[in-house]
Scaffold this motif. Structure first.
Motif, PDB file in Angstrom:
ATOM      1  N   SER A 199     -12.024 -34.759  32.023  1.00  0.00           N
ATOM      2  CA  SER A 199     -12.016 -33.329  31.705  1.00  0.00           C
ATOM      3  C   SER A 199     -13.410 -32.753  31.950  1.00  0.00           C
ATOM      4  O   SER A 199     -14.424 -33.402  31.678  1.00  0.00           O
ATOM      5  CB  SER A 199     -11.591 -33.089  30.251  1.00  0.00           C
TER       6      SER A 199
ATOM      7  N   ARG B 164     -12.320 -31.347  41.344  1.00  0.00           N
ATOM      8  CA  ARG B 164     -10.908 -31.564  41.033  1.00  0.00           C
ATOM      9  C   ARG B 164     -10.207 -32.315  42.162  1.00  0.00           C
ATOM     10  O   ARG B 164      -9.486 -33.298  41.920  1.00  0.00           O
ATOM     11  CB  ARG B 164     -10.222 -30.223  40.784  1.00  0.00           C
TER      12      ARG B 164
ATOM     13  N   HIS C 273     -15.515 -29.255  31.060  1.00  0.00           N
ATOM     14  CA  HIS C 273     -15.540 -28.011  30.294  1.00  0.00           C
ATOM     15  C   HIS C 273     -16.883 -27.312  30.515  1.00  0.00           C
ATOM     16  O   HIS C 273     -17.948 -27.930  30.366  1.00  0.00           O
ATOM     17  CB  HIS C 273     -15.345 -28.274  28.804  1.00  0.00           C
TER      18      HIS C 273
ATOM     19  N   LEU D 276     -18.734 -24.097  29.030  1.00  0.00           N
ATOM     20  CA  LEU D 276     -18.643 -23.108  27.947  1.00  0.00           C
ATOM     21  C   LEU D 276     -20.009 -22.487  27.686  1.00  0.00           C
ATOM     22  O   LEU D 276     -21.046 -23.040  28.053  1.00  0.00           O
ATOM     23  CB  LEU D 276     -18.134 -23.782  26.666  1.00  0.00           C
TER      24      LEU D 276
ATOM     25  N   GLN E  36      -8.773 -32.220  34.312  1.00  0.00           N
ATOM     26  CA  GLN E  36      -8.566 -30.968  33.595  1.00  0.00           C
ATOM     27  C   GLN E  36      -9.892 -30.198  33.587  1.00  0.00           C
ATOM     28  O   GLN E  36     -10.921 -30.727  33.170  1.00  0.00           O
ATOM     29  CB  GLN E  36      -8.110 -31.230  32.151  1.00  0.00           C
ATOM     30  N   ILE E  37      -9.866 -28.956  34.060  1.00  0.00           N
ATOM     31  CA  ILE E  37     -11.078 -28.137  34.144  1.00  0.00           C
ATOM     32  C   ILE E  37     -10.881 -26.867  33.327  1.00  0.00           C
ATOM     33  O   ILE E  37      -9.865 -26.185  33.452  1.00  0.00           O
ATOM     34  CB  ILE E  37     -11.420 -27.782  35.606  1.00  0.00           C
ATOM     35  N   ARG E  38     -11.876 -26.574  32.499  1.00  0.00           N
ATOM     36  CA  ARG E  38     -11.841 -25.360  31.682  1.00  0.00           C
ATOM     37  C   ARG E  38     -13.182 -24.645  31.829  1.00  0.00           C
ATOM     38  O   ARG E  38     -14.238 -25.222  31.563  1.00  0.00           O
ATOM     39  CB  ARG E  38     -11.585 -25.719  30.220  1.00  0.00           C
ATOM     40  N   VAL E  39     -13.132 -23.398  32.238  1.00  0.00           N
ATOM     41  CA  VAL E  39     -14.346 -22.597  32.445  1.00  0.00           C
ATOM     42  C   VAL E  39     -14.257 -21.356  31.574  1.00  0.00           C
ATOM     43  O   VAL E  39     -13.285 -20.605  31.656  1.00  0.00           O
ATOM     44  CB  VAL E  39     -14.510 -22.197  33.926  1.00  0.00           C
ATOM     45  N   ALA E  40     -15.288 -21.140  30.741  1.00  0.00           N
ATOM     46  CA  ALA E  40     -15.280 -19.991  29.832  1.00  0.00           C
ATOM     47  C   ALA E  40     -16.586 -19.204  29.911  1.00  0.00           C
ATOM     48  O   ALA E  40     -17.025 -18.616  28.933  1.00  0.00           O
ATOM     49  CB  ALA E  40     -15.049 -20.460  28.392  1.00  0.00           C
TER      50      ALA E  40
END
Length: 368
Positions: free
Chosen positions: A302, A254, A304, A306, A265-269
Motif C-alpha cells: 500500500s 502501481r 499512502h 497524506l 493499493q494507492i491513496r493520495v490525499a
C-alpha cells in the motif's frame, strides 16, 4: 582560443597589474637615485648599496610572513641603509626614503599599528631637519609619504587579488564536488531503480516464454518502453533535469508492482505540492518500491500520500519481508534519500513487525 582568453584574463588581473605597477615604481625610483649618484662621484658604492637595499625591500613587501609582522628586522636594516649613507651620497640618496615609508606602511597594515603609519608619514619630512640642508632633496623628502602610500596600495592590491583568486579556485572546487555528488546520487536513485525494474521484467519475460504465456508479447512491449525511459533518465541525470512527476511515478509504481504479482493499493490525499517537495517524494517512492521488489517477497503493498498540519507524509507498507543480509546495512539509496529529505527539514522512519510487515515513511514539511 581558450588559451588566448586565459592569457588575456591573467594579464588584465589585479594581481598582474599590481605587480607590474609596483615593479615600475621601484625601477623608476631606482633610476632617480642612480641619476643623482652620478653627480657625486660615488656611483659604484651607491649602486651596490642601492642593490642591497632594493633586495631587502622587495623581499619584505612580497613575503608571506610566518608571523604577523613578518621579517621586521629587514625594515630596521632598511632604515639604517636609508639614513646612514646620506652624508656620503648626498641629495641623490633622498628618494630611497620613499621605499622606507612603503615598507613601514606594509608592516603597519600587518600589525594594525597607527603609530607605524605616523612614522611612515614622517620618515621623509624628518630629513628636512638635517644640519646640512644641501645633503637633502626637499622635494623627494616631502614626496616620501606619497611614494610609500602608492607602494602600499600596489602591494595590497596584488595580495588581495591573490586571495580572491584562491577563494575563487576553492569555490569552483566545491561546485565541482557538489555537481559530482549530485550526479552520483541521481544516477543511483533514478537509473539504479530503472535497472532493477528492467532485471525483474526480463526475468518475468523469461518465465512467460518458458510457460508459453500469451502475455509475453505485452511484456516485451513494456520492457522496450522501460529501456526508452532508462535512456531518457540517463540524459536527465547528465543535464540535471527532472525526468518524472510524482503522479507519473505513482502510476508507474502501481503498474510495476502488479506486473510482479503484488497487489497494490494507492491513496493520495494532497495536491499541488511545491516542486522540491514533490521531487523528494518522487525519489522516496521510487526507492521504496525498489526496496519492496529487491528485499521482500511481497504479495500486498500500500502507498499512502497524506498531508496534515503542513506536513506531507508518504508511507509504503508491504508484507513478505526477508531478513537483511547484513544488520544495519541501510544501502546507498536510503542514505541519498535521507540527505535529500533532511535538506528540506524532513526525516525518514522505517519499522518492521514479527509478522513480516515493513513500513517505510517519509515526512517532509510543505514549507521549509
Amino acid at each position: 582560443m581558450s588559451w588566448a582568453r586565459t592569457k588575456i584574463e591573467f594579464l588584465s588581473s589585479p594581481y598582474w597589474v599590481g605587480g607590474l605597477g609596483l615593479g615600475a615604481g621601484i625601477m623608476g625610483l631606482a633610476g632617480a637615485v642612480l641619476s643623482g649618484l652620478g653627480e657625486t662621484g660615488s656611483a659604484i658604492e651607491g649602486a651596490v648599496t642601492l642593490l642591497v637595499l632594493l633586495t631587502l625591500h622587495v623581499r619584505f613587501i612580497t613575503e608571506t610572513p610566518a608571523r604577523r609582522a613578518g621579517s621586521w628586522w629587514i625594515v630596521a636594516v632598511q632604515a639604517w641603509l636609508t639614513y646612514l649613507p646620506l652624508p656620503a651620497f648626498g641629495a641623490g640618496w633622498t628618494p630611497v626614503c620613499g621605499l622606507l615609508a612603503g615598507a613601514m606602511m606594509v608592516m603597519a597594515g600587518r600589525i594594525r599599528s597607527v603609530v607605524l603609519v605616523l612614522l611612515a608619514l614622517a620618515c621623509g619630512p624628518v630629513m628636512l631637519a638635517a644640519p646640512d640642508s644641501s645633503a637633502i632633496d626637499p622635494l623627494w623628502a616631502l614626496s616620501a609619504p606619497l611614494v610609500g602610500a602608492a607602494e602600499y596600495a600596489m602591494v595590497s592590491l596584488a595580495k588581495r587579488a591573490g586571495r580572491l583568486g584562491e577563494a575563487r579556485t576553492e569555490t569552483m572546487r566545491k561546485a565541482v564536488a557538489l555537481e559530482r555528488r549530485r550526479f552520483t546520487r541521481d544516477l543511483h536513485d533514478l537509473v539504479g531503480h530503472r535497472l532493477t525494474v528492467l532485471v525483474l521484467k526480463v526475468q518475468l519475460l523469461e518465465r512467460l516464454v518458458v510457460e508459453g504465456d500469451a502475455k509475453a508479447r505485452e511484456e516485451v512491449g513494456e520492457t522496450l518502453e522501460l529501456l526508452r525511459s532508462l535512456s531518457s533518465d540517463v540524459r536527465a541525470v547528465a543535464h540535471g533535469l527532472r525526468s518524472s512527476t510524482l503522479a507519473a511515478e505513482l502510476g508507474s509504481a502501481r503498474a510495476l508492482l502488479e506486473s510482479a504479482r503484488v497487489r497494490c493499493q494507492i491513496r493520495v490525499a494532497c495536491r499541488d505540492l511545491p516542486g522540491e517537495v514533490e521531487e523528494a517524494l518522487t525519489h522516496a517512492l521510487r526507492e521504496g518500491v525498489t526496496n519492496v521488489l529487491r528485499h521482500a517477497e511481497a504479495r500486498q503493498c500500500s502507498v499512502h500520500l497524506l498531508e496534515r498540519d503542513q506536513m506531507v507524509r508518504l508511507t509504503i507498507r508491504n508484507d513478505g519481508v526477508r531478513p537483511p543480509r547484513r544488520p544495519g546495512d541501510a544501502g546507498q539509496g536510503l542514505l541519498n534519500l535521507a540527505e535529500r529529505v533532511a535538506s528540506l527539514g524532513g526525516w525518514l522512519e522505517a519499522t518492521s513487525s514479527r509478522s513480516g510487515q515493513f513500513t517505510f515513511s517519509v515526512y517532509v514539511p510543505r514549507k521549509k
